[in-house]
Design a protein around this motif. Structure first.
Motif, PDB file in Angstrom:
ATOM      1  N   GLU A  29       2.144 -52.061 -26.128  1.00 57.62           N
ATOM      2  CA  GLU A  29       1.204 -50.856 -25.764  1.00 57.62           C
ATOM      3  C   GLU A  29       0.507 -51.303 -24.423  1.00 57.62           C
ATOM      4  OE1 GLU A  29       0.488 -47.996 -27.096  1.00 57.62           O
ATOM      5  OE2 GLU A  29       1.887 -48.291 -28.660  1.00 57.62           O
ATOM      6  N   PRO A  30       0.423 -50.207 -23.729  1.00 59.52           N
ATOM      7  CA  PRO A  30      -0.342 -50.537 -22.350  1.00 59.52           C
ATOM      8  C   PRO A  30      -1.591 -51.000 -22.629  1.00 59.52           C
ATOM      9  CG  PRO A  30       0.646 -48.184 -22.317  1.00 59.52           C
ATOM     10  CD  PRO A  30       0.756 -48.887 -23.670  1.00 59.52           C
ATOM     11  N   THR A  31      -2.023 -52.104 -21.839  1.00 54.05           N
ATOM     12  CA  THR A  31      -3.552 -52.718 -21.882  1.00 54.05           C
ATOM     13  C   THR A  31      -4.481 -51.912 -21.242  1.00 54.05           C
ATOM     14  OG1 THR A  31      -2.942 -54.207 -20.012  1.00 54.05           O
ATOM     15  CG2 THR A  31      -2.386 -54.965 -22.291  1.00 54.05           C
ATOM     16  N   LEU A  32      -4.098 -51.005 -20.158  1.00 51.92           N
ATOM     17  CA  LEU A  32      -5.182 -50.366 -19.448  1.00 51.92           C
ATOM     18  C   LEU A  32      -5.142 -48.747 -19.594  1.00 51.92           C
ATOM     19  CD1 LEU A  32      -5.703 -52.786 -16.446  1.00 51.92           C
ATOM     20  CD2 LEU A  32      -6.941 -52.577 -18.326  1.00 51.92           C
ATOM     21  N   ALA A  33      -6.045 -48.081 -19.567  1.00 55.31           N
ATOM     22  CA  ALA A  33      -5.718 -46.683 -19.368  1.00 55.31           C
ATOM     23  C   ALA A  33      -5.431 -46.332 -17.912  1.00 55.31           C
ATOM     24  CB  ALA A  33      -7.032 -45.859 -19.683  1.00 55.31           C
ATOM     25  N   PRO A  34      -4.735 -45.197 -17.829  1.00 51.52           N
ATOM     26  CA  PRO A  34      -4.457 -44.859 -16.225  1.00 51.52           C
ATOM     27  C   PRO A  34      -5.743 -44.518 -15.541  1.00 51.52           C
ATOM     28  CG  PRO A  34      -3.221 -43.437 -17.964  1.00 51.52           C
ATOM     29  CD  PRO A  34      -4.311 -44.134 -18.636  1.00 51.52           C
ATOM     30  N   PRO A  35      -5.739 -44.834 -14.086  1.00 48.56           N
ATOM     31  CA  PRO A  35      -6.921 -44.936 -13.318  1.00 48.56           C
ATOM     32  C   PRO A  35      -7.464 -43.528 -13.403  1.00 48.56           C
ATOM     33  CG  PRO A  35      -5.321 -45.289 -11.849  1.00 48.56           C
ATOM     34  CD  PRO A  35      -4.585 -45.248 -13.275  1.00 48.56           C
ATOM     35  N   ASN A  36      -8.742 -43.358 -13.717  1.00 48.58           N
ATOM     36  CA  ASN A  36      -9.440 -42.133 -13.799  1.00 48.58           C
ATOM     37  C   ASN A  36      -9.056 -41.085 -14.831  1.00 48.58           C
ATOM     38  OD1 ASN A  36     -11.217 -42.998 -11.738  1.00 48.58           O
ATOM     39  ND2 ASN A  36      -9.790 -42.119 -10.137  1.00 48.58           N
ATOM     40  N   GLY A  37      -8.408 -41.538 -15.721  1.00 48.06           N
ATOM     41  CA  GLY A  37      -7.832 -41.050 -16.944  1.00 48.06           C
ATOM     42  C   GLY A  37      -6.658 -40.090 -16.269  1.00 48.06           C
ATOM     43  N   ASN A  38      -6.114 -40.371 -15.085  1.00 47.39           N
ATOM     44  CA  ASN A  38      -5.279 -39.457 -14.508  1.00 47.39           C
ATOM     45  C   ASN A  38      -3.649 -39.887 -14.959  1.00 47.39           C
ATOM     46  OD1 ASN A  38      -3.671 -37.836 -12.770  1.00 47.39           O
ATOM     47  ND2 ASN A  38      -4.166 -39.113 -10.998  1.00 47.39           N
ATOM     48  N   VAL A  39      -3.052 -38.684 -15.415  1.00 45.38           N
ATOM     49  CA  VAL A  39      -1.610 -38.888 -15.918  1.00 45.38           C
ATOM     50  C   VAL A  39      -0.866 -37.801 -15.331  1.00 45.38           C
ATOM     51  CG1 VAL A  39      -0.220 -38.894 -17.926  1.00 45.38           C
ATOM     52  CG2 VAL A  39      -2.187 -40.116 -18.115  1.00 45.38           C
ATOM     53  N   SER A  40       0.253 -38.463 -14.689  1.00 43.08           N
ATOM     54  CA  SER A  40       0.986 -37.523 -14.083  1.00 43.08           C
ATOM     55  C   SER A  40       1.547 -36.513 -14.887  1.00 43.08           C
ATOM     56  CB  SER A  40       2.109 -38.105 -13.006  1.00 43.08           C
ATOM     57  OG  SER A  40       3.003 -37.196 -12.446  1.00 43.08           O
ATOM     58  N   SER A  41       1.718 -35.095 -14.494  1.00 45.90           N
ATOM     59  CA  SER A  41       2.215 -34.188 -15.393  1.00 45.90           C
ATOM     60  C   SER A  41       3.866 -34.017 -14.922  1.00 45.90           C
ATOM     61  CB  SER A  41       1.552 -32.655 -15.235  1.00 45.90           C
ATOM     62  OG  SER A  41       1.551 -32.436 -13.995  1.00 45.90           O
ATOM     63  N   SER A  42       4.227 -34.530 -13.955  1.00 44.58           N
ATOM     64  CA  SER A  42       5.505 -34.513 -13.439  1.00 44.58           C
ATOM     65  C   SER A  42       6.538 -35.226 -14.386  1.00 44.58           C
ATOM     66  CB  SER A  42       5.532 -34.982 -11.994  1.00 44.58           C
ATOM     67  OG  SER A  42       7.097 -34.955 -11.724  1.00 44.58           O
ATOM     68  N   THR A  54       4.207 -27.757 -16.927  1.00 47.09           N
ATOM     69  CA  THR A  54       3.686 -26.590 -16.863  1.00 47.09           C
ATOM     70  C   THR A  54       4.902 -25.300 -16.425  1.00 47.09           C
ATOM     71  OG1 THR A  54       3.130 -27.047 -14.346  1.00 47.09           O
ATOM     72  CG2 THR A  54       1.387 -27.289 -15.861  1.00 47.09           C
ATOM     73  N   GLY A  55       5.975 -26.157 -15.682  1.00 49.73           N
ATOM     74  CA  GLY A  55       7.095 -25.239 -15.512  1.00 49.73           C
ATOM     75  C   GLY A  55       8.092 -26.021 -14.574  1.00 49.73           C
ATOM     76  N   VAL A  56       8.946 -25.002 -13.985  1.00 56.61           N
ATOM     77  CA  VAL A  56      10.300 -25.913 -13.306  1.00 56.61           C
ATOM     78  C   VAL A  56      10.204 -25.049 -11.909  1.00 56.61           C
ATOM     79  CG1 VAL A  56      12.623 -25.685 -13.062  1.00 56.61           C
ATOM     80  CG2 VAL A  56      11.631 -25.577 -15.294  1.00 56.61           C
ATOM     81  N   GLY A  57      10.229 -25.854 -10.733  1.00 48.69           N
ATOM     82  CA  GLY A  57      10.018 -25.410  -9.467  1.00 48.69           C
ATOM     83  C   GLY A  57      11.173 -25.709  -8.633  1.00 48.69           C
ATOM     84  N   ILE A  58      11.897 -24.704  -8.052  1.00 43.74           N
ATOM     85  CA  ILE A  58      13.047 -24.953  -7.227  1.00 43.74           C
ATOM     86  C   ILE A  58      12.571 -24.695  -5.709  1.00 43.74           C
ATOM     87  CG2 ILE A  58      15.339 -24.161  -6.695  1.00 43.74           C
ATOM     88  CD1 ILE A  58      15.437 -23.160  -9.524  1.00 43.74           C
ATOM     89  N   GLY A  59      12.445 -25.656  -4.880  1.00 47.14           N
ATOM     90  CA  GLY A  59      12.089 -25.614  -3.533  1.00 47.14           C
ATOM     91  C   GLY A  59      10.641 -25.905  -3.482  1.00 47.14           C
ATOM     92  N   THR A  60      10.155 -26.340  -4.488  1.00 53.85           N
ATOM     93  CA  THR A  60       8.749 -26.690  -4.588  1.00 53.85           C
ATOM     94  C   THR A  60       8.275 -27.984  -5.545  1.00 53.85           C
ATOM     95  OG1 THR A  60       6.460 -26.110  -4.921  1.00 53.85           O
ATOM     96  CG2 THR A  60       8.153 -25.004  -6.197  1.00 53.85           C
ATOM     97  N   THR A  61       7.607 -28.775  -5.219  1.00 50.25           N
ATOM     98  CA  THR A  61       7.313 -29.784  -6.144  1.00 50.25           C
ATOM     99  C   THR A  61       5.963 -29.722  -6.964  1.00 50.25           C
ATOM    100  OG1 THR A  61       5.914 -31.292  -4.547  1.00 50.25           O
ATOM    101  CG2 THR A  61       8.376 -31.619  -4.640  1.00 50.25           C
ATOM    102  N   ASN A  62       5.218 -28.482  -6.816  1.00 48.74           N
ATOM    103  CA  ASN A  62       4.278 -28.071  -7.644  1.00 48.74           C
ATOM    104  C   ASN A  62       4.492 -26.769  -8.166  1.00 48.74           C
ATOM    105  OD1 ASN A  62       1.765 -28.056  -8.605  1.00 48.74           O
ATOM    106  ND2 ASN A  62       0.502 -27.735  -6.482  1.00 48.74           N
ATOM    107  N   PRO A  63       4.986 -26.614  -9.351  1.00 41.24           N
ATOM    108  CA  PRO A  63       5.293 -25.080  -9.671  1.00 41.24           C
ATOM    109  C   PRO A  63       4.005 -24.550 -10.327  1.00 41.24           C
ATOM    110  CG  PRO A  63       6.508 -26.845 -11.050  1.00 41.24           C
ATOM    111  CD  PRO A  63       5.799 -27.444  -9.839  1.00 41.24           C
ATOM    112  N   GLU A  64       3.723 -23.413  -9.936  1.00 41.78           N
ATOM    113  CA  GLU A  64       2.461 -22.609 -10.649  1.00 41.78           C
ATOM    114  C   GLU A  64       2.698 -21.743 -11.554  1.00 41.78           C
ATOM    115  OE1 GLU A  64       0.301 -21.102  -7.134  1.00 41.78           O
ATOM    116  OE2 GLU A  64       0.181 -23.098  -6.121  1.00 41.78           O
ATOM    117  N   GLN A  65       3.898 -21.534 -11.783  1.00 48.28           N
ATOM    118  CA  GLN A  65       4.295 -20.500 -13.023  1.00 48.28           C
ATOM    119  C   GLN A  65       5.489 -21.393 -13.612  1.00 48.28           C
ATOM    120  OE1 GLN A  65       3.097 -17.504 -13.480  1.00 48.28           O
ATOM    121  NE2 GLN A  65       1.620 -18.001 -11.549  1.00 48.28           N
TER     122      GLN A  65
END
Length: 83
Positions: A29-42, A54-65
């Motif tokens: 098991e990981p011994t430390l939590a991610p920095p600032n509780g930040n876990v990448s959603s990617s 949250t979604g699938v992006g084509i031509g973008t790395t940050n899909p909003e829909q």
């Protein structure tokens, strides 16, 4: 002949037990939590395609829909648009 089969069977059991034990007990098991509780959603991203929780992006790395397409599209064949 029977002795050879028994020896092969026992050797197979020993090898499978070693592999299974390595896989089960090798996880740490990981011994430390991610920095600032930040876990990448990617889940998977390149410059042209990105899948996140949250979604699938084509031509973008940050899909909003659920499907976020940025760029010029070319659609061949039949398609339906429902609202």
């Amino acid at each position: 002949m029977k002795k050879t089969k028994t020896l092969g069977f026992l050797l197979g059991i020993a090898i499978m037990s070693t592999i299974t034990g390595y896989l089960v007990f090798g996880w740490t098991e990981p011994t430390l939590a991610p920095p600032n509780g930040n876990v990448s959603s990617s889940l998977s991203c390149t410059e042209e395609f990105c899948v996140t929780d949250t979604g699938v992006g084509i031509g973008t790395t940050n899909p909003e829909q659920k499907l976020d397409v940025n760029g010029i599209g070319d659609i061949m064949g039949a398609y339906n648009v429902n609202s």
